[in-house]
Design a protein around this motif. Structure first.
Motif, short mmCIF file in Angstrom:
data_model
loop_
_atom_site.label_atom_id
_atom_site.label_comp_id
_atom_site.label_asym_id
_atom_site.label_seq_id
_atom_site.Cartn_x
_atom_site.Cartn_y
_atom_site.Cartn_z
N LEU A 24 43.08 18.80 -50.12
CA LEU A 24 44.34 18.76 -50.86
C LEU A 24 44.10 18.79 -52.36
CD1 LEU A 24 46.04 16.00 -48.67
CD2 LEU A 24 46.13 18.49 -48.38
N VAL A 34 41.31 14.68 -49.32
CA VAL A 34 41.15 15.46 -48.09
C VAL A 34 42.19 14.98 -47.08
CG1 VAL A 34 39.54 16.08 -46.23
CG2 VAL A 34 38.67 15.69 -48.55
N ALA A 35 42.76 15.92 -46.36
CA ALA A 35 43.73 15.57 -45.32
C ALA A 35 43.03 14.95 -44.12
CB ALA A 35 44.50 16.83 -44.89
N ALA A 36 43.68 13.99 -43.51
CA ALA A 36 43.20 13.38 -42.27
C ALA A 36 44.41 13.31 -41.34
CB ALA A 36 42.63 11.99 -42.56
N PRO A 37 44.74 14.47 -40.75
CA PRO A 37 46.06 14.58 -40.09
C PRO A 37 46.26 13.60 -38.94
CG PRO A 37 44.74 16.60 -39.81
CD PRO A 37 44.03 15.75 -40.81
N GLY A 39 45.10 10.54 -38.92
CA GLY A 39 45.00 9.16 -39.38
C GLY A 39 43.60 8.58 -39.33
N ARG A 40 42.61 9.40 -39.00
CA ARG A 40 41.21 8.96 -38.99
C ARG A 40 40.37 10.13 -39.51
NH1 ARG A 40 40.35 8.65 -32.73
NH2 ARG A 40 41.53 10.56 -33.04
N PHE A 41 39.16 9.80 -40.00
CA PHE A 41 38.20 10.87 -40.25
C PHE A 41 36.81 10.40 -39.88
CE2 PHE A 41 38.49 8.50 -44.23
CZ PHE A 41 37.19 8.43 -44.71
N MET A 42 35.98 11.37 -39.47
CA MET A 42 34.58 11.11 -39.22
C MET A 42 33.82 11.34 -40.52
SD MET A 42 35.84 11.60 -36.20
CE MET A 42 35.56 11.38 -34.44
N LEU B 25 34.66 2.81 -36.61
CA LEU B 25 33.34 2.84 -35.98
C LEU B 25 32.30 2.82 -37.09
CD1 LEU B 25 31.77 3.19 -33.22
CD2 LEU B 25 31.63 5.62 -33.80
N ILE B 33 33.60 6.42 -38.20
CA ILE B 33 35.02 6.79 -38.15
C ILE B 33 35.79 5.82 -39.05
CG2 ILE B 33 37.01 7.29 -36.69
CD1 ILE B 33 35.13 7.52 -34.31
N VAL B 34 36.55 6.38 -39.96
CA VAL B 34 37.30 5.58 -40.93
C VAL B 34 38.78 5.90 -40.80
CG1 VAL B 34 37.57 5.02 -43.39
CG2 VAL B 34 35.30 5.62 -42.50
N ALA B 35 39.59 4.87 -40.90
CA ALA B 35 41.04 5.06 -40.83
C ALA B 35 41.55 5.70 -42.12
CB ALA B 35 41.74 3.73 -40.61
N ALA B 36 42.55 6.55 -41.98
CA ALA B 36 43.22 7.16 -43.12
C ALA B 36 44.71 7.06 -42.83
CB ALA B 36 42.77 8.61 -43.29
N PRO B 37 45.25 5.85 -43.02
CA PRO B 37 46.59 5.57 -42.48
C PRO B 37 47.70 6.46 -43.04
CG PRO B 37 45.74 3.67 -43.73
CD PRO B 37 44.62 4.64 -43.58
N GLY B 39 47.25 9.63 -43.80
CA GLY B 39 46.97 11.01 -43.49
C GLY B 39 46.18 11.76 -44.55
N ARG B 40 45.68 11.03 -45.56
CA ARG B 40 44.81 11.61 -46.59
C ARG B 40 43.76 10.56 -46.95
NH1 ARG B 40 48.99 11.74 -51.35
NH2 ARG B 40 49.31 9.70 -50.38
N PHE B 41 42.65 11.03 -47.51
CA PHE B 41 41.72 10.07 -48.10
C PHE B 41 41.14 10.66 -49.38
CE2 PHE B 41 39.16 12.58 -45.17
CZ PHE B 41 37.95 12.79 -45.82
N PHE B 137 35.20 6.22 -50.29
CA PHE B 137 36.47 6.70 -49.78
C PHE B 137 37.59 5.78 -50.21
CE2 PHE B 137 33.01 7.50 -46.85
CZ PHE B 137 32.90 8.85 -47.09
#
Lengths: 315, 315
Positions: A24, A34-37, A39-42, B25, B33-37, B39-41, B137
């Motif tokens: 983004l 960065v988008a994390a559509p 709600g999580r990212f690795m 995780l 694995i990280v939350a991105a509540p 939808g972006r980080f 992040f």
């Protein structure tokens, strides 16, 4: 490089790049977005150090760039996620040629064409030797991540991708043999080709139970699955033979099975599946999950090298 | 370190750590694995190289660890986001003591108590010298990111946090003067204290228009705001004076304003606001945004050092 400065060099390597849709906000501010559509990212990260993870007399900057992206992308895919973005920190000597850095960046973007994502940001610093640190991000696409810790007795073990090619290529380069005689494996050492699509194309109902990237060596990485899942794994060596490796091994008086079992850096994928009938295309069954602990080959423990570990005495 | 190996060392530095709630995780699989509540980080990365960004005779491992986290957390906060997680790659010589690595990790976690987040993963490799690569992040918490490119003529410029202390501390250490005479600034050089809360506590309706972390030096970082916003900035030097720096400057025959304007690594925050009446607590007005280009002090261009750039001839 000292002549043009960090900011100009960063501008140079970023010029003309197209960011992925999920990036983004790209380079230029305090941080990228960065988008994390779902709600999580690795996230995974690896550091490559000159003369330790690559040699400038064996690999050009384009190949090194590809490898740096590939090994990180493979870790993201090894969770079942799609690579969405990368950030790259580069430490390099002041006398590094600008062309070298451009070629390195071009190699990274070339691998990104295979993996997906884009380089959303980074850092560039002076260092006595070349150090590349890549962090990769993945989008789970609403699916459950595929962990190492969820293999169960009764599952079969399967791999997608080449095993032992990188180790064979390294052996050729180390031996002083003519690298053009064994160009396939030398190329595989310089640039791994993780079969990303074998994972990313798995149907949502694929009977996969555990998954990992094979980066430390097959025995070592399956050992991680076995240990974290509380199971044992037995491999069938007959399924592991690779005719490409046999002439290389003969020429170097080596055992190709050592490369296959203990060679790292191929970035194949190893997985466990509940059902042999529905093994997806691109995957080859090489063993089975049983009760117990450890990894065996044809029912026996294997002596000799078992994989890559940075600080271990053999590493 | 070579004695215990990479995996055992990673297990050692991770033992007993509590992951942030947003780390779904932590270490141990191919990726975290990280939350991105929302939808972006946000993501930012910095590499620190021994003898370039820190000296082992001037800073202990605990301080180096704190600094590595602080400078990355400050970049995340410099977008208006809350630090949610970090990954850390560490390159170190084989003879590095395990205690050194433990202290480095402890310093990182100590700074994380201030910034929020947790270390969700990383890499550890052998390297001829110490290299620390941190990626941080941030969670935008549903708010719009606060960019550098959105300052407007008529805004005021304000800072939160110390300016010039790190440069003064570096000058003390470089001069060979007794560091205990000027313990405040030497400590500030060893461990910056970014005022995270001055940003994170801003009300959602704060009249802030642009924001950056001051890491390269005030003139350089405000120069980034001015350039990307297409505006000019004029600073009022009288508002920048700091009585803590005067005796240090006198002892070293230096101009404290050089440290304040050009010293990096304090990780203060600089922002622009639309309205002087509502400047939030913790922020001090130091100048104004006008039409034009560049950054001036009391209406004039400033000669001399302007900030940190890795590869520039002065850097």
């Amino acid at each position: 490089m000292a002549d043009i400065g960090e900011f100009a060099l960063i501008a140079r390597v970023n010029a003309g790049r197209t960011q992925a849709a999920g990036v983004l906000l790209g380079p230029g501010d305090d941080a990228a977005i960065v988008a994390a559509p779902d709600g999580r990212f690795m996230v995974t990260t690896d550091m490559l150090v000159q003369d330790r993870h690559f040699r400038l007399d064996w690999s050009g900057p384009h190949d090194i760039g590809r490898k740096a992206i590939a090994q990180n992308a493979a870790d993201v895919v090894g969770m079942g996620a799609t690579p969405s973005a990368f950030v790259v920190s580069l430490g390099c000597p002041a006398d590094t040629r600008v062309d070298f850095v451009s070629d390195l960046a071009d190699g990274m973007w070339a691998e990104i064409e295979r993996s997906g994502g884009s380089i959303a940001g980074g850092d560039m610093v002076r260092s006595p030797l070349l150090v590349i640190s890549v962090t990769a991000f993945g989008d789970p696409r609403g699916r459950s991540p595929i962990l190492r810790s969820t293999a169960r007795p009764g599952d079969v073990v399967a791999v997608a991708g080449r095993l032992g090619w990188s180790a064979a290529g390294l052996a050729v380069l180390s031996s002083g043999a003519d690298p053009t005689r064994f160009a396939d494996v030398v190329a595989a050492h310089r640039v791994p080709r993780p079969p990303y699509q074998a994972v990313l194309d798995l149907p949502t109902d694929a009977p996969i139970t555990a998954l990992t990237d094979v980066s430390d060596g097959l025995l070592a990485d399956l050992g991680h699955i076995a240990e974290s899942s509380g199971v044992a794994i037995d491999l069938d060596s007959a399924t592991l033979r690779d005719p490409v490796l046999d002439p290389v091994a003969t020429a170097l008086d080596a055992d190709p099975l050592d490369w296959i079992l203990a060679g790292g850096e191929d970035h194949a994928f190893a997985a466990t599946f509940t059902d042999t009938v529905d093994i997806p295309a691109g995957w080859v069954v090489i063993g089975r999950v049983v009760s117990g602990a450890g990894v065996t080959v044809d029912g026996a423990s294997r002596s000799g090298p078992s994989g890559w570990e940075s600080f271990a005495s053999g590493g």
